[in-house]
Design a protein around this motif. Sequence first.
Motif, PDB file in Angstrom:
ATOM      1  N   GLN A  21      -1.433  -3.764  -2.711  1.00 24.07           N
ATOM      2  CA  GLN A  21      -1.723  -4.733  -3.798  1.00 24.07           C
ATOM      3  C   GLN A  21      -0.427  -5.605  -4.198  1.00 24.07           C
ATOM      4  O   GLN A  21      -0.341  -6.720  -4.417  1.00 24.07           O
ATOM      5  CB  GLN A  21      -2.251  -4.246  -5.021  1.00 24.07           C
ATOM      6  CG  GLN A  21      -3.944  -3.889  -4.759  1.00 24.07           C
ATOM      7  CD  GLN A  21      -4.480  -3.321  -5.886  1.00 24.07           C
ATOM      8  OE1 GLN A  21      -4.000  -3.304  -7.184  1.00 24.07           O
ATOM      9  NE2 GLN A  21      -5.727  -2.728  -5.967  1.00 24.07           N
ATOM     10  N   SER A  41      -5.985  -6.991  -8.164  1.00 19.61           N
ATOM     11  CA  SER A  41      -6.971  -6.011  -8.250  1.00 19.61           C
ATOM     12  C   SER A  41      -8.375  -6.294  -8.092  1.00 19.61           C
ATOM     13  O   SER A  41      -9.287  -6.167  -7.446  1.00 19.61           O
ATOM     14  CB  SER A  41      -6.655  -4.729  -9.221  1.00 19.61           C
ATOM     15  OG  SER A  41      -7.462  -3.696  -8.983  1.00 19.61           O
ATOM     16  N   ILE A  44      -9.433  -8.522  -5.309  1.00 19.73           N
ATOM     17  CA  ILE A  44      -9.540  -7.873  -4.218  1.00 19.73           C
ATOM     18  C   ILE A  44     -11.004  -7.194  -4.281  1.00 19.73           C
ATOM     19  O   ILE A  44     -11.786  -7.464  -3.365  1.00 19.73           O
ATOM     20  CB  ILE A  44      -8.605  -6.649  -3.998  1.00 19.73           C
ATOM     21  CG1 ILE A  44      -7.379  -7.174  -3.561  1.00 19.73           C
ATOM     22  CG2 ILE A  44      -9.162  -5.775  -3.018  1.00 19.73           C
ATOM     23  CD1 ILE A  44      -6.224  -6.124  -3.498  1.00 19.73           C
ATOM     24  N   LEU A  49     -12.676  -7.278  -0.399  1.00 18.99           N
ATOM     25  CA  LEU A  49     -11.906  -6.850   0.696  1.00 18.99           C
ATOM     26  C   LEU A  49     -11.788  -5.512   1.043  1.00 18.99           C
ATOM     27  O   LEU A  49     -11.920  -4.796   0.062  1.00 18.99           O
ATOM     28  CB  LEU A  49     -10.204  -7.415   0.304  1.00 18.99           C
ATOM     29  CG  LEU A  49     -10.070  -9.064  -0.008  1.00 18.99           C
ATOM     30  CD1 LEU A  49      -8.620  -9.190  -0.431  1.00 18.99           C
ATOM     31  CD2 LEU A  49     -10.469  -9.646   1.251  1.00 18.99           C
ATOM     32  N   LYS A  51      -9.779  -2.103   3.322  1.00 19.26           N
ATOM     33  CA  LYS A  51      -8.354  -1.948   4.191  1.00 19.26           C
ATOM     34  C   LYS A  51      -9.206  -1.354   5.507  1.00 19.26           C
ATOM     35  O   LYS A  51     -10.023  -0.613   5.583  1.00 19.26           O
ATOM     36  CB  LYS A  51      -7.791  -0.719   3.757  1.00 19.26           C
ATOM     37  CG  LYS A  51      -6.950  -1.293   2.443  1.00 19.26           C
ATOM     38  CD  LYS A  51      -5.857  -0.237   2.322  1.00 19.26           C
ATOM     39  CE  LYS A  51      -4.870  -0.970   1.058  1.00 19.26           C
ATOM     40  NZ  LYS A  51      -3.794   0.090   0.873  1.00 19.26           N
ATOM     41  N   TYR A  61      -5.295  -5.178   4.380  1.00 18.51           N
ATOM     42  CA  TYR A  61      -6.553  -5.749   4.041  1.00 18.51           C
ATOM     43  C   TYR A  61      -7.397  -6.789   4.962  1.00 18.51           C
ATOM     44  O   TYR A  61      -6.623  -7.410   5.775  1.00 18.51           O
ATOM     45  CB  TYR A  61      -6.359  -6.475   2.630  1.00 18.51           C
ATOM     46  CG  TYR A  61      -5.976  -5.469   1.355  1.00 18.51           C
ATOM     47  CD1 TYR A  61      -4.729  -5.611   1.085  1.00 18.51           C
ATOM     48  CD2 TYR A  61      -7.104  -5.074   0.895  1.00 18.51           C
ATOM     49  CE1 TYR A  61      -4.300  -4.638  -0.119  1.00 18.51           C
ATOM     50  CE2 TYR A  61      -6.700  -4.100  -0.140  1.00 18.51           C
ATOM     51  CZ  TYR A  61      -5.450  -4.109  -0.741  1.00 18.51           C
ATOM     52  OH  TYR A  61      -5.248  -3.054  -1.628  1.00 18.51           O
TER      53      TYR A  61
END
Length: 152
Positions: A21, A41, A44, A49, A51, A61
């Motif tokens: 982030q 955050s 995301i 999103l 990982k 991401y």
Amino acid sequence: MKLERHAKIIELIHSYDIDTQEELASRLNEAGFSVTQATVSRDIRELKLTKVAGRDGRSRYEVIHPGQEGLNEKYIRILQNALVSMDLAQNILVVKTVPGMAQGVGVALDAMKWKEVVGCIAGDDTIMCAIKTSDQALLVMERLRKILEKGK
């Protein structure tokens, strides 16, 4: 501003292997978006999103592509809010957007993974989208019109 930031985030994660982030916040700040880690955050989470493992083994991401033909509601909103007009030049669909949003709309168009679309090139407010044939270009244009009408 949020819509533009979300489009920039999508552009950044497609351009760079971003795995934290903090790195995303740093790249957004470099691009002129004043953000905190808390904002990133939230973005995301809203963009859904996740990982994934990168080519070098590090995580990065990536956008989750649920829904029909890989198009999720964030992309639909980007299209509905940023697309201004469309015109055809034989098999080239020329898309006009609000200034600064062509990259985000281009990402959304690519994410649809329509078999008729060969690829898109985006500038600041204009996208050239190459379609396989002139007839298919009309089909793509009509599909986009339907997406835009749903937003009204």
